[in-house]
Design a protein around this motif. Sequence first.
Motif, PDB file in Angstrom:
ATOM      1  N   ALA A 105       0.836  -1.206   0.000  1.00 30.10           N
ATOM      2  CA  ALA A 105       0.000   0.000   0.000  1.00 30.10           C
ATOM      3  C   ALA A 105       0.869   1.253   0.000  1.00 30.10           C
ATOM      4  O   ALA A 105       0.565   2.240  -0.686  1.00 30.10           O
ATOM      5  CB  ALA A 105      -0.931  -0.006   1.207  1.00 30.10           C
ATOM      6  N   ALA A 106       1.962   1.222   0.761  1.00 31.81           N
ATOM      7  CA  ALA A 106       2.887   2.357   0.781  1.00 31.81           C
ATOM      8  C   ALA A 106       3.502   2.588  -0.597  1.00 31.81           C
ATOM      9  O   ALA A 106       3.648   3.726  -1.057  1.00 31.81           O
ATOM     10  CB  ALA A 106       3.974   2.124   1.824  1.00 31.81           C
ATOM     11  N   ARG A 107       3.876   1.486  -1.266  1.00 32.56           N
ATOM     12  CA  ARG A 107       4.497   1.620  -2.587  1.00 32.56           C
ATOM     13  C   ARG A 107       3.512   2.165  -3.626  1.00 32.56           C
ATOM     14  O   ARG A 107       3.917   2.860  -4.559  1.00 32.56           O
ATOM     15  CB  ARG A 107       5.045   0.277  -3.063  1.00 32.56           C
ATOM     16  N   LYS A 108       2.235   1.860  -3.483  1.00 31.46           N
ATOM     17  CA  LYS A 108       1.255   2.417  -4.416  1.00 31.46           C
ATOM     18  C   LYS A 108       1.202   3.929  -4.305  1.00 31.46           C
ATOM     19  O   LYS A 108       0.877   4.626  -5.270  1.00 31.46           O
ATOM     20  CB  LYS A 108      -0.129   1.821  -4.138  1.00 31.46           C
ATOM     21  N   ILE A 109       1.537   4.446  -3.133  1.00 32.24           N
ATOM     22  CA  ILE A 109       1.491   5.893  -2.917  1.00 32.24           C
ATOM     23  C   ILE A 109       2.781   6.560  -3.354  1.00 32.24           C
ATOM     24  O   ILE A 109       2.762   7.573  -4.051  1.00 32.24           O
ATOM     25  CB  ILE A 109       1.191   6.190  -1.434  1.00 32.24           C
ATOM     26  N   ASP A 110       3.919   6.000  -2.945  1.00 35.70           N
ATOM     27  CA  ASP A 110       5.187   6.668  -3.291  1.00 35.70           C
ATOM     28  C   ASP A 110       5.766   6.206  -4.615  1.00 35.70           C
ATOM     29  O   ASP A 110       6.759   6.756  -5.091  1.00 35.70           O
ATOM     30  CB  ASP A 110       6.209   6.517  -2.159  1.00 35.70           C
ATOM     31  N   LYS A 111       5.165   5.146  -5.227  1.00 29.86           N
ATOM     32  CA  LYS A 111       5.490   4.666  -6.584  1.00 29.86           C
ATOM     33  C   LYS A 111       6.804   3.908  -6.663  1.00 29.86           C
ATOM     34  O   LYS A 111       7.364   3.743  -7.759  1.00 29.86           O
ATOM     35  CB  LYS A 111       5.478   5.811  -7.613  1.00 29.86           C
ATOM     36  N   GLY A 112       7.295   3.425  -5.537  1.00 34.71           N
ATOM     37  CA  GLY A 112       8.431   2.518  -5.590  1.00 34.71           C
ATOM     38  C   GLY A 112       7.974   1.101  -5.896  1.00 34.71           C
ATOM     39  O   GLY A 112       6.783   0.787  -5.887  1.00 34.71           O
ATOM     40  N   GLU A 113       8.931   0.241  -6.202  1.00 38.50           N
ATOM     41  CA  GLU A 113       8.667  -1.182  -6.368  1.00 38.50           C
ATOM     42  C   GLU A 113       9.128  -1.903  -5.112  1.00 38.50           C
ATOM     43  O   GLU A 113      10.004  -1.425  -4.403  1.00 38.50           O
ATOM     44  CB  GLU A 113       9.396  -1.737  -7.597  1.00 38.50           C
ATOM     45  N   GLN A 114       8.544  -3.089  -4.842  1.00 36.43           N
ATOM     46  CA  GLN A 114       8.805  -3.770  -3.586  1.00 36.43           C
ATOM     47  C   GLN A 114       9.386  -5.151  -3.818  1.00 36.43           C
ATOM     48  O   GLN A 114       8.910  -5.905  -4.664  1.00 36.43           O
ATOM     49  CB  GLN A 114       7.514  -3.890  -2.774  1.00 36.43           C
ATOM     50  N   PHE A 115      10.423  -5.496  -3.030  1.00 34.25           N
ATOM     51  CA  PHE A 115      11.049  -6.808  -3.088  1.00 34.25           C
ATOM     52  C   PHE A 115      11.262  -7.339  -1.668  1.00 34.25           C
ATOM     53  O   PHE A 115      11.385  -6.574  -0.718  1.00 34.25           O
ATOM     54  CB  PHE A 115      12.408  -6.736  -3.801  1.00 34.25           C
ATOM     55  N   PHE A 116      11.346  -8.676  -1.559  1.00 36.33           N
ATOM     56  CA  PHE A 116      11.635  -9.337  -0.291  1.00 36.33           C
ATOM     57  C   PHE A 116      12.641 -10.462  -0.519  1.00 36.33           C
ATOM     58  O   PHE A 116      12.723 -11.020  -1.618  1.00 36.33           O
ATOM     59  CB  PHE A 116      10.383  -9.960   0.317  1.00 36.33           C
ATOM     60  N   SER A 117      13.357 -10.819   0.535  1.00 35.71           N
ATOM     61  CA  SER A 117      14.149 -12.046   0.519  1.00 35.71           C
ATOM     62  C   SER A 117      13.386 -13.106   1.298  1.00 35.71           C
ATOM     63  O   SER A 117      12.243 -12.888   1.721  1.00 35.71           O
ATOM     64  CB  SER A 117      15.531 -11.806   1.134  1.00 35.71           C
ATOM     65  N   SER A 118      14.017 -14.263   1.534  1.00 33.27           N
ATOM     66  CA  SER A 118      13.367 -15.335   2.299  1.00 33.27           C
ATOM     67  C   SER A 118      13.699 -15.263   3.791  1.00 33.27           C
ATOM     68  O   SER A 118      13.310 -16.145   4.553  1.00 33.27           O
ATOM     69  CB  SER A 118      13.789 -16.706   1.756  1.00 33.27           C
ATOM     70  N   ALA A 119      14.395 -14.219   4.225  1.00 31.86           N
ATOM     71  CA  ALA A 119      14.748 -14.094   5.643  1.00 31.86           C
ATOM     72  C   ALA A 119      13.487 -13.899   6.479  1.00 31.86           C
ATOM     73  O   ALA A 119      12.593 -13.141   6.109  1.00 31.86           O
ATOM     74  CB  ALA A 119      15.711 -12.936   5.854  1.00 31.86           C
TER      75      ALA A 119
END
Length: 817
Positions: A105-119
């Motif tokens: 939801a935050a990324r939809k506002i600031d227009k960044g892309e989101q990634f995660f690792s398996s940690a």
Amino acid sequence: MRRPFLSVIIILAGILSTSIVKAQNPQWNAAEIKVNLEKLNVLGSVLYFAAHPDDENTRLIAWLAQEKKYKTGYLSLTRGDGGQNLIGTEQGIELGLIRTQELLAARKIDKGEQFFSSAYDFGFSKTPEETFEFWDKQRVLREAVWIIRKFRPDVIITRFPPDPRGGHGHHQASAILAHEAFKAAADPNQFPEQLQFVRPWKAKRLLWNTANFGGQNNTREDQLKIDIGDYNSLLGASYGEIAAHSRSSHKSQGFGSASQRGSSIEYFEYVDGAPAKNTLLDGVDTSWKRIQNGSKVESLIDHINQTYQIDKPELIIAELIQLYKALDQIDDEYWKTEKKKEVEKLILACGGIWFESIAKNPSYALEDQIKVEHSIIVRRPNVTVELTQINGNSIHETLKINKLQRDSVLIHADRTTQPYWLIEPHGKGKFNVSDFNLTGYPENPYAPEVSFQLRINGENITLSQPIKYKYTDPVRGEIYDPIVVVPQLTAKSSSPLALTQNAHTVKVNLTFQKNGQANTTTFNVRPNVPKGWEVSPASFDLSFDKGERTISKEISIKPSDASKSSIDTLGFLLANKERLKEIKSIDYNHIPNIVYFPDVAIKMSNINLINAVKKVAYIHGAGDLIPESLTAIGIKVDVLSNEQALKADLSSYDAVILGVRIFNVNKQIAQLQNRLFAYVNMGGTVLEQYNVNNGLISKNFGPFPFSIGRSRVTDELATVHFDKNDPIFNYPNKISDADFEYWVQERGLYFAEDIDKKYRTPITMQDPGEPLHNGSLLIAQYGKGKFVYTSLSFFRQLPAGIPGAYRLFVNLLSKSK
């Protein structure tokens, strides 16, 4: 005329897919179109790198993505599973699911892309060494390198330093991993198996985004300084305002933020690569000149920006189509792919082309046929759109301007929608994801969807639309949720805890549910019994009659050895050796509905317990599972509202318990305290659980003064020193060192400080290399009664079935001195 159903399959989004746009129902307005037209001429990228959801600098991400128009990503190594929850009782993976959606939801506002690792966020850690004991460091490094090679950032920015200034051990570990990944991504000898999909990537530089917070100022005037306080007139907001909206998405962490306006300086310290003197991307050509044959493309984009009319966006569609074709001629596959995606979205926006794919029901079962109604409309003139394919099946319909076209298809549900990182049981420090190609994705890339091929002004463009369930809420209006595909057989236990007090048999009821349209009506279920336990029946068959959806079965559980205190988990296997699943949902208004399928798991614990506590009152704080846990040992728990607590006859209760963080969330806590102190004075027992030391509504925690600090003991097996002669450890249960075994995640947090001498502090403990803390348990006689303040993490231990935690908690509630 409605076309006949088409039998199709779910389209999978491949790891290197280049031609599919994830169309969203909201559409860019004319100002947003202009912002994204300008972005076409920018070929720079930045990756922000940290440990948790909410670690990111949302203002900087918004400024990078929307002012500088760089491709901007945030890599959060964890999903925040180990944090606290201000809005509900969810902990662990459930909290991680919530925080994942809050981050999106935050990324939809600031227009960044989101990634995660398996940690996996296993809780607070004080050192990176401890963190790496839980995380598989090499695996997380490999994943970070993969994401860097895919995303190809020109600059990588860390939120934290790799040393004690970073505070949390996860923070320090994220900086260490960022530096190692920065170097490894450029080295073809590091993780060479990735090179069949991606190529080595050398970022220009690695920087640390220093800051002044938490009482520590790491900024200096000799660092690189950037003013990101700009006001974007097209968006009608400054980046401080955009960031506040983005930051406020982290509701489970209580991060609602006020807007900031005006100049705002960010500081950056050099870590590695080429130093920067003036800008973050010093020395990086972010124009089309970085592409060998990009001059034609640049010229077309310049002309499109010059001719764009904000009230007639459709007039540039022909030129956007020309640009789309020209992009096929450039040599750089990465930027060709990225810019074609941007142009596809712009064509849709300029033509007012909107479409959706809606299922009739919110959930289906594996192997079901899902009827999907799709709607599509073109709302601007001077654009010709023909629908040529649906899920690869030919269809030829010219769409009329501003006329909604409806049709339907059938798709086959060939896999469940279980979040990919939860398919296999997770370890203590990492999720077990067998398919490495899923690395980085915030959500399942293979969610059920419908693909469309449109011929727009003669050019074929393929789009995909995730299938949603849509309904109208009388207060919130039109709501879209992802559809859910569940297993054919699921079950739910009457209690997640089977606490066998003093080795007595416990009975648990299981309700089995047959889901979906499949003809399978008979299932075999076998309890997967750990050593040391007896469960009956040892196996049972379920046979569902026509139209029957649920069957209940009772099982009996008892330990084999009556004298042994043990903790185990009972699961269940089907005939095909698959693990039996439960359907769980998490529903909050600020995020999409979350549905996932954990294993049906009953925590079994044999507790040698003497319990004279019969009835207690509980007043909610931020949310915990203490009421359910006490019910499992036969205590009647009345959950009282503020009004009830202020008016009820509290003398009928053996004790009153205050939920975690009540002083952070309950605005009537001062009133309640006056009432509770009177109850204690007349002989009652009040037990207060931990609170966070900032954002306090009242600081009058007890009948005698103390304050709340930030000290904690994160080693859940740290030695606990306690006064064995203190009554609290002797009645009604004799507490020994064994009662502090098996604890999970931590001993305690936010310990009390500046403690009045009228309190007994019979417990001390410490993490390695730290002084002893005595603020985890405070006990005082007040009048005829007993007041207890504890920051021991009972809110984690009791739901986990820890025998010693139950024995000690019952002692704290009991009428001892």
